[in-house]
Design a protein around this motif. Sequence first.
Motif, PDB file in Angstrom:
ATOM      1  N   LYS A 110       0.817  -1.216   0.000  1.00  0.00           N
ATOM      2  CA  LYS A 110       0.000   0.000   0.000  1.00  0.00           C
ATOM      3  C   LYS A 110       0.851   1.267   0.000  1.00  0.00           C
ATOM      4  N   MET A 111       2.178   1.109   0.083  1.00  0.00           N
ATOM      5  CA  MET A 111       3.052   2.263   0.257  1.00  0.00           C
ATOM      6  C   MET A 111       4.122   2.320  -0.822  1.00  0.00           C
ATOM      7  N   ALA A 112       4.561   3.544  -1.083  1.00  0.00           N
ATOM      8  CA  ALA A 112       5.746   3.784  -1.901  1.00  0.00           C
ATOM      9  C   ALA A 112       6.653   4.694  -1.096  1.00  0.00           C
ATOM     10  N   TYR A 113       7.937   4.350  -1.021  1.00  0.00           N
ATOM     11  CA  TYR A 113       8.853   5.032  -0.116  1.00  0.00           C
ATOM     12  C   TYR A 113      10.031   5.614  -0.893  1.00  0.00           C
ATOM     13  N   LEU A 114      10.195   6.925  -0.801  1.00  0.00           N
ATOM     14  CA  LEU A 114      11.363   7.597  -1.354  1.00  0.00           C
ATOM     15  C   LEU A 114      12.322   7.872  -0.212  1.00  0.00           C
ATOM     16  N   GLU A 115      13.430   7.144  -0.191  1.00  0.00           N
ATOM     17  CA  GLU A 115      14.407   7.299   0.884  1.00  0.00           C
ATOM     18  C   GLU A 115      15.287   8.526   0.641  1.00  0.00           C
ATOM     19  N   THR A 116      15.923   8.992   1.698  1.00  0.00           N
ATOM     20  CA  THR A 116      16.820  10.143   1.578  1.00  0.00           C
ATOM     21  C   THR A 116      17.945   9.847   0.599  1.00  0.00           C
ATOM     22  N   HIS A 117      18.582   8.696   0.755  1.00  0.00           N
ATOM     23  CA  HIS A 117      19.672   8.287  -0.120  1.00  0.00           C
ATOM     24  C   HIS A 117      19.180   7.115  -0.961  1.00  0.00           C
TER      25      HIS A 117
ATOM     26  N   GLY B  99      -6.915  11.794  -3.531  1.00  0.00           N
ATOM     27  CA  GLY B  99      -7.182  10.952  -2.374  1.00  0.00           C
ATOM     28  C   GLY B  99      -5.990  10.222  -1.820  1.00  0.00           C
ATOM     29  N   ARG B 100      -4.784  10.458  -2.362  1.00  0.00           N
ATOM     30  CA  ARG B 100      -3.592   9.792  -1.823  1.00  0.00           C
ATOM     31  C   ARG B 100      -3.246  10.372  -0.446  1.00  0.00           C
TER      32      ARG B 100
ATOM     33  N   LEU C 200      11.806  -1.363 -14.504  1.00  0.00           N
ATOM     34  CA  LEU C 200      11.565  -2.280 -13.389  1.00  0.00           C
ATOM     35  C   LEU C 200      10.226  -1.957 -12.717  1.00  0.00           C
ATOM     36  N   PHE C 201       9.927  -0.671 -12.599  1.00  0.00           N
ATOM     37  CA  PHE C 201       8.664  -0.259 -11.989  1.00  0.00           C
ATOM     38  C   PHE C 201       7.510  -0.430 -12.966  1.00  0.00           C
ATOM     39  N   GLN C 202       7.771  -0.198 -14.231  1.00  0.00           N
ATOM     40  CA  GLN C 202       6.719  -0.336 -15.232  1.00  0.00           C
ATOM     41  C   GLN C 202       6.242  -1.783 -15.335  1.00  0.00           C
ATOM     42  N   LEU C 203       7.125  -2.735 -15.055  1.00  0.00           N
ATOM     43  CA  LEU C 203       6.720  -4.142 -15.074  1.00  0.00           C
ATOM     44  C   LEU C 203       5.656  -4.426 -14.026  1.00  0.00           C
ATOM     45  N   LYS C 204       5.706  -3.673 -12.921  1.00  0.00           N
ATOM     46  CA  LYS C 204       4.696  -3.817 -11.872  1.00  0.00           C
ATOM     47  C   LYS C 204       3.436  -3.010 -12.191  1.00  0.00           C
ATOM     48  N   ASN C 205       3.596  -1.957 -12.981  1.00  0.00           N
ATOM     49  CA  ASN C 205       2.475  -1.104 -13.336  1.00  0.00           C
ATOM     50  C   ASN C 205       2.590  -0.746 -14.814  1.00  0.00           C
TER      51      ASN C 205
ATOM     52  N   ALA D 189       5.612   5.612 -10.210  1.00  0.00           N
ATOM     53  CA  ALA D 189       5.271   4.470 -11.061  1.00  0.00           C
ATOM     54  C   ALA D 189       4.588   3.350 -10.288  1.00  0.00           C
ATOM     55  N   LEU D 190       4.878   3.247  -9.010  1.00  0.00           N
ATOM     56  CA  LEU D 190       4.264   2.182  -8.204  1.00  0.00           C
ATOM     57  C   LEU D 190       2.767   2.415  -8.005  1.00  0.00           C
ATOM     58  N   ASP D 191       2.329   3.680  -8.107  1.00  0.00           N
ATOM     59  CA  ASP D 191       0.900   4.013  -8.038  1.00  0.00           C
ATOM     60  C   ASP D 191       0.256   3.488  -6.751  1.00  0.00           C
ATOM     61  N   ARG D 192       0.874   3.796  -5.620  1.00  0.00           N
ATOM     62  CA  ARG D 192       0.375   3.336  -4.332  1.00  0.00           C
ATOM     63  C   ARG D 192      -0.481   4.433  -3.659  1.00  0.00           C
TER      64      ARG D 192
END
Length: 233
Positions: A70-77, A169-170, A92-97, A135-138
């Motif tokens: 349910k989550m997409a995480y952008l880390e600092t590094h 609504g995200r 790689l992300f497009q394969l999931k979406n 791209a993950l569309d979470r």
Amino acid sequence: MLEVKDLTISYQKGITVIENLHLVLEPGKIHGIVGLNGSGKTSLLNAMYGLVPKKSGVIYWQNNIATTQKMAYLETHNFFYAKMTGWEYLRLFQLKNPQFDIHQWNALFDLPLQKLVENYSTGMKKKLAFLGVLALDRPMLILDEPYNGVDLESYSKIQTVLQKLAQQGRTILITSHIFESLTVICDQISFLQHKKIERMFVKGEFDQLEQEVFSFLNQQSSRLIDDLLNDKS
């Protein structure tokens, strides 16, 4: 809605960085977290995404145990594999979406996708990682220092994208060391101090939050400077 209940995070040697923390994030809003260096902001986000173990506590999404699906995480590094192009990274992300259109989204940042990511600047890498998160569309986006290294134009574009996602609504959670980058976009900002959320501020109260944060910083700095000057004399 995402709800964090009684969250405690401890590291080796019994060091507790988060203790009995409570946090509720409503959908369709942009939530910010501010705190001093070492206050536990990144540890909190890592625990929410499951990257570090929780000593205790539960994290719920829509009244069910939260999962990374349910989550997409952008880390600092951000981490990128060696010898990988920007295009290969986004694929790689497009394969999931499969509905994610790499060309259309890249028109926003104009990244040289055919070049190796290792040759990208810091800002370009941040924008590439941000596109991967999109791209993950979470339904839940967790963004740790998303503006690091980006230019003013890209900063404005990221802000606009986040606002429109919230309108859809995200649920969006952001940390940033640039205080103004939160006050201009967030619906509410939580102040993380003493291992917990001291208080949550809504729009109209951000001036008060800024005064409290900088007043605390000034008091700390003033005492330290006085001690240093007294020692020197």
